[in-house]
Design an enzyme around this catalytic site. Structure first.
Site, PDB file in Angstrom:
ATOM      1  CG  ASP A  45      52.365  23.820  79.265  1.00  0.00           C
ATOM      2  OD1 ASP A  45      51.647  23.210  80.885  1.00  0.00           O
ATOM      3  OD2 ASP A  45      52.663  24.879  79.345  1.00  0.00           O
ATOM      4  CE1 TYR A  50      54.520  30.280  79.747  1.00  0.00           C
ATOM      5  CE2 TYR A  50      53.327  28.790  78.681  1.00  0.00           C
ATOM      6  CZ  TYR A  50      53.966  29.121  79.643  1.00  0.00           C
ATOM      7  OH  TYR A  50      55.064  27.792  80.300  1.00  0.00           O
ATOM      8  CE  LYS A  75      52.651  25.803  82.866  1.00  0.00           C
ATOM      9  NZ  LYS A  75      52.442  27.063  81.105  1.00  0.00           N
ATOM     10  CG  HIS A 108      54.064  29.718  85.756  1.00  0.00           C
ATOM     11  ND1 HIS A 108      53.377  30.412  84.296  1.00  0.00           N
ATOM     12  CD2 HIS A 108      55.174  29.382  84.826  1.00  0.00           C
ATOM     13  CE1 HIS A 108      53.961  30.324  83.366  1.00  0.00           C
ATOM     14  NE2 HIS A 108      55.471  29.483  84.189  1.00  0.00           N
ATOM     15  NE  ARG A 236      62.538  21.907  63.903  1.00  0.00           N
ATOM     16  CZ  ARG A 236      63.513  22.866  63.714  1.00  0.00           C
ATOM     17  NH1 ARG A 236      63.236  24.058  64.690  1.00  0.00           N
ATOM     18  NH2 ARG A 236      64.429  23.202  63.056  1.00  0.00           N
ATOM     19  CG  ASN A 240      58.076  17.989  68.249  1.00  0.00           C
ATOM     20  OD1 ASN A 240      59.104  17.368  67.856  1.00  0.00           O
ATOM     21  ND2 ASN A 240      58.258  18.893  68.504  1.00  0.00           N
TER      22      ASN A 240
HETATM   23  N1  LIG Z   1      56.151  25.723  84.191  1.00  0.00           N
HETATM   24  C1  LIG Z   1      57.379  27.083  83.391  1.00  0.00           C
HETATM   25  O1  LIG Z   1      57.971  27.829  84.161  1.00  0.00           O
HETATM   26  C2  LIG Z   1      57.456  27.059  82.381  1.00  0.00           C
HETATM   27  C3  LIG Z   1      58.919  27.335  82.048  1.00  0.00           C
HETATM   28  C4  LIG Z   1      59.102  27.020  80.211  1.00  0.00           C
HETATM   29  C5  LIG Z   1      58.720  26.418  79.865  1.00  0.00           C
HETATM   30  N2  LIG Z   1      57.337  25.475  80.129  1.00  0.00           N
HETATM   31  C6  LIG Z   1      56.582  24.723  79.218  1.00  0.00           C
HETATM   32  O2  LIG Z   1      56.761  23.316  78.502  1.00  0.00           O
HETATM   33  C7  LIG Z   1      56.955  24.309  76.707  1.00  0.00           C
HETATM   34  C8  LIG Z   1      58.188  23.697  75.772  1.00  0.00           C
HETATM   35  O3  LIG Z   1      58.876  24.023  76.415  1.00  0.00           O
HETATM   36  P1  LIG Z   1      60.398  24.848  75.677  1.00  0.00           P
HETATM   37  O4  LIG Z   1      58.616  25.845  74.805  1.00  0.00           O
HETATM   38  O5  LIG Z   1      60.683  26.495  76.833  1.00  0.00           O
HETATM   39  O6  LIG Z   1      60.793  24.669  74.912  1.00  0.00           O
HETATM   40  P2  LIG Z   1      61.315  23.132  74.020  1.00  0.00           P
HETATM   41  O7  LIG Z   1      60.105  22.860  73.664  1.00  0.00           O
HETATM   42  O8  LIG Z   1      62.469  22.443  75.157  1.00  0.00           O
HETATM   43  O9  LIG Z   1      62.181  23.667  72.723  1.00  0.00           O
HETATM   44  C9  LIG Z   1      61.179  24.213  72.075  1.00  0.00           C
HETATM   45  C10 LIG Z   1      62.610  24.934  70.660  1.00  0.00           C
HETATM   46  O10 LIG Z   1      62.859  23.854  70.403  1.00  0.00           O
HETATM   47  C11 LIG Z   1      62.836  23.798  68.569  1.00  0.00           C
HETATM   48  N3  LIG Z   1      62.342  22.386  68.061  1.00  0.00           N
HETATM   49  C12 LIG Z   1      61.076  22.078  68.776  1.00  0.00           C
HETATM   50  N4  LIG Z   1      60.598  20.638  68.335  1.00  0.00           N
HETATM   51  C13 LIG Z   1      61.409  21.142  67.679  1.00  0.00           C
HETATM   52  C14 LIG Z   1      62.748  19.336  66.276  1.00  0.00           C
HETATM   53  N5  LIG Z   1      61.715  18.730  65.707  1.00  0.00           N
HETATM   54  N6  LIG Z   1      63.578  19.568  66.248  1.00  0.00           N
HETATM   55  C15 LIG Z   1      63.659  21.136  65.789  1.00  0.00           C
HETATM   56  N7  LIG Z   1      63.738  21.503  66.808  1.00  0.00           N
HETATM   57  C16 LIG Z   1      62.816  21.412  67.182  1.00  0.00           C
HETATM   58  C17 LIG Z   1      61.799  25.323  68.606  1.00  0.00           C
HETATM   59  O11 LIG Z   1      61.825  25.648  67.564  1.00  0.00           O
HETATM   60  P3  LIG Z   1      61.123  26.468  66.263  1.00  0.00           P
HETATM   61  O12 LIG Z   1      59.378  26.747  67.750  1.00  0.00           O
HETATM   62  O13 LIG Z   1      61.181  27.391  65.572  1.00  0.00           O
HETATM   63  O14 LIG Z   1      60.340  24.670  66.084  1.00  0.00           O
HETATM   64  C18 LIG Z   1      61.919  26.189  69.765  1.00  0.00           C
HETATM   65  O15 LIG Z   1      63.395  26.281  69.992  1.00  0.00           O
HETATM   66  C19 LIG Z   1      56.926  25.607  76.933  1.00  0.00           C
HETATM   67  O16 LIG Z   1      55.980  26.020  75.584  1.00  0.00           O
HETATM   68  C20 LIG Z   1      55.908  26.071  78.341  1.00  0.00           C
HETATM   69  O17 LIG Z   1      54.640  24.897  77.715  1.00  0.00           O
HETATM   70  C21 LIG Z   1      57.152  25.833  81.000  1.00  0.00           C
END
Ligand SMILES: NC(=O)c1ccc[n+]([C@@H]2O[C@H](COP(=O)([O-])OP(=O)(O)OC[C@H]3O[C@@H](n4cnc5c(N)ncnc54)[C@H](OP(=O)(O)O)[C@@H]3O)[C@@H](O)[C@H]2O)c1
Length: 277
Positions: A45, A50, A75, A108, A236, A240
């Site tokens: 994704d 980004y 997006k 987006h 991780r 995951n």
């Molecule tokens: N459409 C939109 O508007 C929108 C908005 C936000 C996000 N997104 C998409 O959704 C994806 C995921 O969301 P996100 O990146 O905001 O947050 P997330 O996936 O909910 O959380 C990421 C955080 O969790 C930590 N983490 C991941 N796996 C872990 C594990 N097994 N144990 C402990 N900590 C863990 C990561 O740390 P480390 O990286 O330090 O390991 C990072 O700090 C994005 O990358 C993007 O592709 C889309």
């Protein structure tokens, strides 16, 4: 590890788990994506916003997998909702990714104050008709935004990618999506890491001998949503993906769902109007 797929409303299959790439360190993106492929991921994704489409595309090329085995989402960035701008931005995405087509192209954010999301949707419908996106959808659309797309467009969005995690269950949007055959993709599925310290999640994780992240991701997939956690930590990324060999009970599911406290990590879609990202 084999990752199940969810069937979109046009028959396209999307792997239910992917890798989120927002804020992956640019210098590490290629290696992390390759590591994810090794761990069984086949869904990435990304987004114009980004600024990592090139690195993502390089990883896809380096992996050497058959193109049909990899699912790539990108997006439309906020500045490009006008029809011709959207078409040109999509062309740039294909160029950056080094691909002839993407699997999923999303708007987006709806940017209601800009007021052009139905015009952008018309452009996405043209891209879809050209075959250069196998499916099209939206992100951060509330039911009233989707209603306009359904009324004024001809293609029903395949997905709506919105914030969902145990502290923000987003049930109203999920219910609207489900009622209209739109798959919900849960962004920030781990609440950007914050929900992993929740004592209820920790208790369930200990009972299953799993990590809190695995329990939260398992909760999402048992609800039927598509997820793509982001991690810049190779261990991780692997952890995951290991969520398809255990099951949460109905009680576990209810306990996690009960954690909802309406707490967003990101903007409310009606209030996000930035076009400079
Ligand atoms: N459409 C939109 O508007 C929108 C908005 C936000 C996000 N997104 C998409 O959704 C994806 C995921 O969301 P996100 O990146 O905001 O947050 P997330 O996936 O909910 O959380 C990421 C955080 O969790 C930590 N983490 C991941 N796996 C872990 C594990 N097994 N144990 C402990 N900590 C863990 C990561 O740390 P480390 O990286 O330090 O390991 C990072 O700090 C994005 O990358 C993007 O592709 C889309």
């Amino acid at each position: 590890m084999s990752i199940p797929t969810v069937t979109l409303n046009n028959g396209v299959e999307i792997p239910q788990l992917g890798l989120g790439t927002y804020k992956l360190p640019p210098q590490d993106t290629r290696d992390l994506v390759l590591r994810a492929f090794d761990a069984g991921y086949r869904h990435l994704d990304t987004a114009q916003m980004y600024r990592n489409e090139r690195a993502v595309g390089e990883a896809v090329a380096a992996a050497g997998l058959p193109r049909e085995e990899v699912f790539v989402t990108t997006k439309l960035n906020n500045a490009f909702h006008a029809h011709d701008d959207a078409l040109a931005a999509f062309d740039r995405s294909l160029e950056e990714l080094g691909l002839d087509f993407v699997d999923l192209f999303l708007i987006h954010w709806p940017l209601p104050a800009v007021g052009l999301y139905t015009e952008a949707w018309a452009a996405l419908e043209e891209i879809y008709a050209s075959g250069r996106a196998r499916a099209i959808g939206v992100s951060n659309f509330q039911p009233h935004h989707l209603r306009r797309v359904l009324d004024e467009g001809t293609v029903v969005p395949a997905v709506n990618q919105v914030e969902v995690h145990p502290w923000f269950a987003n049930e109203e949007v999920r219910a609207f999506d489900a009622a209209h055959g739109i798959v919900t993709e849960a962004w920030s599925p781990l609440g950007r890491g914050a929900v992993l310290a929740d004592p209820t999640v920790a208790r369930i994780a200990a009972a299953h001998g799993r990590s809190p992240a695995q329990v939260v991701l398992r909760w999402h997939v048992q609800r039927g949503d598509v997820v793509f956690p982001k991690s810049a930590t190779p261990e991780r990324v692997v952890e995951n993906a290991r969520i398809f060999d255990f099951e949460l009970s109905a009680e576990d599911m209810a306990a996690v769902t009960a954690l909802d406290r309406g707490e967003r990590t990101g903007s409310h879609p009606d209030e996000e109007n930035r076009t400079d990202r």
